[in-house]
Write an enzyme that holds these catalytic residues in place. Structure first.
Site, PDB file in Angstrom:
ATOM      1  N   GLY A  68      22.775 -80.331   6.979  1.00 51.04           N
ATOM      2  CA  GLY A  68      21.891 -80.041   7.802  1.00 51.04           C
ATOM      3  C   GLY A  68      20.485 -79.763   7.072  1.00 51.04           C
ATOM      4  O   GLY A  68      19.728 -79.312   7.707  1.00 51.04           O
ATOM      5  N   THR A  70      16.905 -80.499   4.869  1.00 51.06           N
ATOM      6  CA  THR A  70      15.929 -81.269   4.646  1.00 51.06           C
ATOM      7  C   THR A  70      15.277 -81.115   3.202  1.00 51.06           C
ATOM      8  O   THR A  70      14.599 -80.244   2.958  1.00 51.06           O
ATOM      9  CB  THR A  70      14.706 -81.196   5.566  1.00 51.06           C
ATOM     10  OG1 THR A  70      15.345 -81.400   6.892  1.00 51.06           O
ATOM     11  CG2 THR A  70      13.644 -82.214   5.421  1.00 51.06           C
ATOM     12  N   GLU A 201      18.981 -70.635 -15.780  1.00 50.84           N
ATOM     13  CA  GLU A 201      17.915 -69.831 -16.585  1.00 50.84           C
ATOM     14  C   GLU A 201      18.180 -70.439 -18.097  1.00 50.84           C
ATOM     15  O   GLU A 201      18.506 -69.313 -18.776  1.00 50.84           O
ATOM     16  CB  GLU A 201      18.275 -68.459 -16.297  1.00 50.84           C
ATOM     17  CG  GLU A 201      17.573 -67.801 -15.037  1.00 50.84           C
ATOM     18  CD  GLU A 201      16.139 -68.633 -14.601  1.00 50.84           C
ATOM     19  OE1 GLU A 201      15.512 -68.547 -15.661  1.00 50.84           O
ATOM     20  OE2 GLU A 201      15.996 -68.613 -13.553  1.00 50.84           O
TER      21      GLU A 201
END
Length: 322
Positions: A68, A70, A201
């Site tokens: 769900g 975007t 990192e």
């Protein structure tokens, strides 16, 4: 009055059998009802095989349909690069552009749609993985559970430093593992046809650790992803954006996520950072916002960029000298 104990399972059959074998012989109540809804082997499901066809090379579609989400245009670039078999992807990013959430999405995608896959996350510290990467994977797993493919979440077991497909904890998993530059070999031992190495990192990971970790990428479809703020102008992560990048004929797709261009970095944050560092070309602003390796011109007589600009062709000294 008799007391009845009810235990409800939703586990792979073999795990249910192990529990019953142990608990019905010792320290279990006499009045015990066990309701078993055993999960089918994931590999046996036609539905799962169909999902593999749909999502194995489309992480963006998985993030939208199953979670769900975007995704931003920057995340879509990252997803497309990673999805390629044998991909090498390195991301230099400012703060807050969604690279940690992307790690959670990719971890689930690789686990769920690549049979017997191994995903290894490493970082300068195990705390980094537990507090950030594992949190994002947990968030994505909860998103999966509440959307169209929620039944897939039942197959995923998550623990502090390991996530696996139920019934395959030894061979189909995501793990967190770190090593020190004095004992880089402690990160060795992982390999397979569907192997993904993710360095979080990455600018802070020692080159000796990279030597060992990258040595496990021995199969043609193995993938590697490095993400980091570009904190130093040296080391393997730096080279993936320069000498080893596609632009210079290398294997690495080098992406730069500029916070100024990210739809999820607020204008207020950008203004705050600009007020803190004064100018956009300040080293701190370049690293933490623009996702750029700083020139550090206040520390060196000649910067790397200036040296690159000086080189415009072949050397004048082409002959040999006695």
């Amino acid at each position: 009055m008799a007391v009845w104990w009810v235990v409800f399972f939703r586990l792979p059959y073999m795990e249910v059998a192990k529990w019953l074998s142990k608990n019905t012989r010792q320290n279990s109540p006499n009045n015990l009802i066990v309701l078993v809804m055993a999960l089918s082997d994931l590999k046996s499901l036609v539905e799962w095989k169909e999902l593999c066809v749909r999502y194995r090379y489309d992480i963006t579609r998985f993030s939208i349909e199953a979670l769900g989400m975007t995704p931003t245009w920057q995340q879509e670039l990252l997803f497309r690069s990673i999805a390629r078999d044998g991909s090498r992807t390195s991301v230099a990013s400012g703060h807050g552009t969604g690279k940690s959430r992307s790690a959670g999405v990719v971890a689930l995608w690789h686990l769920l749609f690549h049979e017997d896959s191994i995903t290894l996350f490493t970082a300068p510290s195990i705390t980094q993985l537990r507090e950030i990467v594992w949190k994002e994977i947990s968030i994505c797993l909860n998103l999966l559970r509440t959307h169209n493919l929620g039944w897939l979440a039942d197959y995923v077991a998550i623990f502090a430093e390991k996530i696996y497909i139920k019934g395959y904890d030894k061979s189909w998993h995501v793990i967190a593992k770190t090593a020190s530059k004095h004992k880089p070999e402690s990160i060795a031992g992982q390999h397979g046809d569907n192997y993904l190495l993710w360095g979080d990192e990455g600018s802070g990971i020692d080159d000796k650790i990279y030597d060992v970790a990258l040595g496990a990428l021995s199969h043609k479809d193995n993938r590697c992803v490095l993400t980091s703020q570009p904190t130093r102008n040296a080391g393997f992560f730096y080279e993936t954006h320069h000498r080893l990048s596609h632009f210079n004929g290398g294997a690495w797709t080098a992406l730069t996520f500029n916070g100024e261009q990210s739809p999820i970095v607020s204008d207020e944050m950008l203004l705050e950072m600009l007020e803190k560092y004064g100018i956009r070309d300040d080293a701190g602003y370049m690293i933490r916002v623009r996702g750029l390796f700083p020139d550090l011109s206040n520390e060196f007589l000649v910067t790397r960029t200036q040296l690159d600009e000086c080189y415009v062709g072949d050397s004048l000294l082409t002959g040999q000298h006695d």
